[in-house]
Design a protein around this motif. Structure first.
Motif, PDB file in Angstrom:
ATOM      1  N   ALA A 192       0.874  -1.175   0.000  1.00 52.63           N
ATOM      2  CA  ALA A 192       0.000   0.000   0.000  1.00 52.63           C
ATOM      3  C   ALA A 192       0.916   1.231   0.000  1.00 52.63           C
ATOM      4  CB  ALA A 192      -0.932  -0.020   1.195  1.00 52.63           C
ATOM      5  N   HIS A 193       1.188   1.790   1.184  1.00 53.88           N
ATOM      6  CA  HIS A 193       2.155   2.895   1.247  1.00 53.88           C
ATOM      7  C   HIS A 193       3.547   2.394   0.847  1.00 53.88           C
ATOM      8  CE1 HIS A 193       4.254   6.413   2.802  1.00 53.88           C
ATOM      9  NE2 HIS A 193       4.987   5.623   3.577  1.00 53.88           N
ATOM     10  N   THR A 194       3.923   1.239   1.394  1.00 52.62           N
ATOM     11  CA  THR A 194       5.166   0.551   0.998  1.00 52.62           C
ATOM     12  C   THR A 194       4.809  -0.911   0.745  1.00 52.62           C
ATOM     13  OG1 THR A 194       5.745  -0.026   3.281  1.00 52.62           O
ATOM     14  CG2 THR A 194       6.574   2.093   2.455  1.00 52.62           C
ATOM     15  N   ALA A 195       5.823  -1.701   0.478  1.00 53.87           N
ATOM     16  CA  ALA A 195       5.568  -3.105   0.122  1.00 53.87           C
ATOM     17  C   ALA A 195       5.019  -3.916   1.297  1.00 53.87           C
ATOM     18  CB  ALA A 195       6.854  -3.743  -0.389  1.00 53.87           C
ATOM     19  N   GLY A 196       5.413  -3.551   2.516  1.00 50.78           N
ATOM     20  CA  GLY A 196       5.114  -4.462   3.627  1.00 50.78           C
ATOM     21  C   GLY A 196       4.346  -3.873   4.784  1.00 50.78           C
ATOM     22  N   ASP A 197       3.534  -2.839   4.537  1.00 54.67           N
ATOM     23  CA  ASP A 197       2.831  -2.157   5.644  1.00 54.67           C
ATOM     24  C   ASP A 197       2.078  -3.113   6.557  1.00 54.67           C
ATOM     25  OD1 ASP A 197       2.997   0.728   4.524  1.00 54.67           O
ATOM     26  OD2 ASP A 197       2.136  -0.439   2.892  1.00 54.67           O
TER      27      ASP A 197
END
Ligand SMILES: [Zn+2]
Length: 333
Positions: free
Chosen positions: A170-175
């Motif tokens: 979402a914001h980053t790969a692993g939020d």
């Protein structure tokens, strides 16, 4: 700019550290969850002095002798993870994907070196100095999590259930988000921004909307965004509408054949939210979404994208600032 001396009480078990400064990069929220002799911290600040201030505030609400024994990092960006190394005795928990992402994040010393090389005559450098020159990244190391998971991890903190739920990419790969059911609290990390136009690096924007829907499905009383004040479900729904609007417009522009520069320019022109700071981030969101629409395999070129965002929103470039020089720029002290 005065960073908060004290935590904000949500209930007896949950307190938030809320350095709410709209229009700034890097001032991220942290949350202390404590019960009995256990204390868990969600995210750590950007610098050692900020982490020291947070720790002092935390110890004012923790019972004597209780230390932060668990740190949860919602994602790998430095404004949420750089301070983790200052809790050497703590277990640091994050997702498998966040551990992978951390390997490609700039280290604090690399970021400091970049800022030290900035020339105030260059618009990009001037922007970096304005937004990041207030931070002192010395004394920090990238600290990988000591425990990772995928999908979901249920913890017990004293008498509290604490659920870690992976919602990335979402914001980053692993939020991940953190849910404390008995308090009705969800820590959203940077899937949710309040007060500023969001910035998202991984996406797509549909992933951000899905992450927010996961938050609403938990029926929270209070949601702690990654940046900005505490909110309720209504504000999360408004934010989702805003992100959906950007998604729809960028998809329409892409289908009409608009190049990325033209699409970013149009989206900035159409921006009708003067209440939100950092509108230049729209260009980053457009670049991220176009990357997905184009099935681009190469990673987002952050410097290039941010440079074009600054070029497209020249009115946003501010007075140069260097730490330790006379300036009207507020400090974090
Ligand atoms: Zn952040």
């Amino acid at each position: 700019m005065r960073i908060p001396a004290d935590l904000t009480r949500i209930d007896n078990q949950v307190h938030a550290w809320l350095p709410v400064f709209p229009g700034t990069w890097g001032m991220a929220n942290c949350v202390l969850i404590a019960s009995g002799t256990d204390a868990l911290l969600v995210d750590t600040p950007y610098t050692a002095p900020l982490t020291t201030a947070l720790t002092a505030a935390a110890h004012r609400v923790l019972p004597p002798g209780v230390a932060i024994s668990t740190v949860v990092t919602t994602h790998a960006n430095g404004d949420h993870s750089y301070g983790a190394g200052l809790f050497p005795a703590a277990e640091v928990i994050s997702t498998d994907a966040n551990l992978t992402h951390l390997c490609s994040e700039p280290t604090p010393s690399q970021l400091q070196a970049l800022l030290d090389r900035c020339q105030a005559a260059e618009p990009f450098d001037r922007y970096l100095l304005w937004h990041f020159g207030r931070y002192d990244f010395t004394g920090l190391e990238l600290t990988p999590p000591t425990r990772t998971f995928s999908s979901r991890l249920d913890l017990r903190i004293g008498s509290l259930d604490v659920h870690l739920i992976e919602v990335g990419p979402a914001h980053t790969a692993g939020d991940l988000i953190v849910h404390v059911p008995s308090s009705g609290v969800v820590c959203a990390g940077d899937t949710l921004f309040v007060g500023d136009v969001p910035v998202h690096w991984a996406g797509p924007l549909s992933g951000v909307i899905d992450a927010c829907q996961t938050i609403l499905d938990l029926d929270p009383r209070i949601v702690v965004p990654g940046h900005g004040p505490l909110v309720g479900q209504k504000e999360v729904a408004h934010y989702m509408d805003y992100v959906r609007e950007l998604l729809d417009r960028s998809h329409t522009l892409h289908s009409q054949g608009a190049c990325l520069d033209a699409a970013s320019h149009t989206l900035l022109e159409e921006h009708r939210r003067p209440d939100l700071g950092l509108p230049e981030r729209i260009a980053v969101l457009a670049a991220m979404e176009y990357r997905h629409l184009n099935n681009a395999a190469d990673p987002l070129q952050l410097v290039e994208i941010l440079s074009s965002a600054i070029r497209l929103a020249p009115g946003r470039c501010q007075t140069p600032y260097r730490r330790g020089t006379a300036s009207s720029r507020p400090s974090t002290a």
